[in-house]
Design a protein around this motif. Structure first.
Motif, short mmCIF file in Angstrom:
data_model
loop_
_atom_site.label_atom_id
_atom_site.label_comp_id
_atom_site.label_asym_id
_atom_site.label_seq_id
_atom_site.Cartn_x
_atom_site.Cartn_y
_atom_site.Cartn_z
N ASP A 8 35.32 40.52 41.00
CA ASP A 8 34.99 40.29 42.41
C ASP A 8 36.09 39.52 43.12
O ASP A 8 36.45 39.85 44.25
CB ASP A 8 33.66 39.54 42.54
CG ASP A 8 32.47 40.41 42.17
OD1 ASP A 8 32.64 41.64 42.04
OD2 ASP A 8 31.37 39.83 42.00
N THR A 9 36.63 38.49 42.50
CA THR A 9 37.69 37.70 43.13
C THR A 9 38.96 38.52 43.24
O THR A 9 39.71 38.39 44.20
CB THR A 9 37.97 36.39 42.38
OG1 THR A 9 38.30 36.67 41.03
CG2 THR A 9 36.79 35.45 42.45
N HIS A 10 39.22 39.38 42.26
CA HIS A 10 40.41 40.23 42.32
C HIS A 10 40.31 41.17 43.52
O HIS A 10 41.27 41.32 44.28
CB HIS A 10 40.55 41.04 41.04
CG HIS A 10 41.70 42.01 41.08
ND1 HIS A 10 41.55 43.31 41.47
CD2 HIS A 10 43.02 41.84 40.84
CE1 HIS A 10 42.72 43.92 41.45
NE2 HIS A 10 43.63 43.06 41.07
N HIS A 30 38.55 40.74 46.23
CA HIS A 30 38.65 39.93 47.45
C HIS A 30 40.11 39.55 47.72
O HIS A 30 40.58 39.66 48.85
CB HIS A 30 37.77 38.69 47.33
CG HIS A 30 37.78 37.83 48.55
ND1 HIS A 30 37.18 38.22 49.73
CD2 HIS A 30 38.33 36.61 48.78
CE1 HIS A 30 37.35 37.27 50.62
NE2 HIS A 30 38.04 36.29 50.08
N ALA A 31 40.80 39.09 46.69
CA ALA A 31 42.21 38.69 46.85
C ALA A 31 43.07 39.90 47.23
O ALA A 31 43.97 39.78 48.06
CB ALA A 31 42.73 38.05 45.57
#
Length: 106
Positions: free
Chosen positions: A31-33, A35-36
């Motif tokens: 998820d953070t990947h 988003h980033a």
């Protein structure tokens, strides 16, 4: 229940919880990947747009600056041609002021 059974049950529970934590960590990482990556792509698109604008506007600004410079040069040339002694006097005054400023700064 024997001690061996308790240890096996605890081990199985711990293994299950560890698998759950690993799965949640992988999901969070994915998820953070995403988003980033979206933020990176957005910033990259904005930078590309700014560069494209600069590429199209720079020649226009350069052309305009050259036109203004040529106009100023023509006006100055006309003034000096019509008033040569005034131009010499102004140039001498500017030279004198520059010399005084430079002399005081040392």
């Amino acid at each position: 229940m024997t001690t061996t059974d308790n240890v096996k049950e605890m081990r199985d529970n711990l293994a299950g919880e560890l698998k759950s934590v690993i799965k949640e960590a992988e999901t969070l990482l994915d998820d953070t990947h995403d988003h980033a990556e979206k933020k990176y792509n957005s910033a990259r698109a904005k930078l590309r747009a700014a560069l494209d604008t600069a590429k199209t506007e720079l020649p226009k600004a350069t052309k305009k600056a050259v036109a203004h410079t040529k106009h100023a040069a023509h006006v100055t040339d006309d003034y000096v041609g019509d008033n040569p002694w005034k131009a010499v006097g102004v140039a001498a005054a500017i030279g004198l002021l520059a010399g005084l400023v430079i002399g005081r700064s040392k």
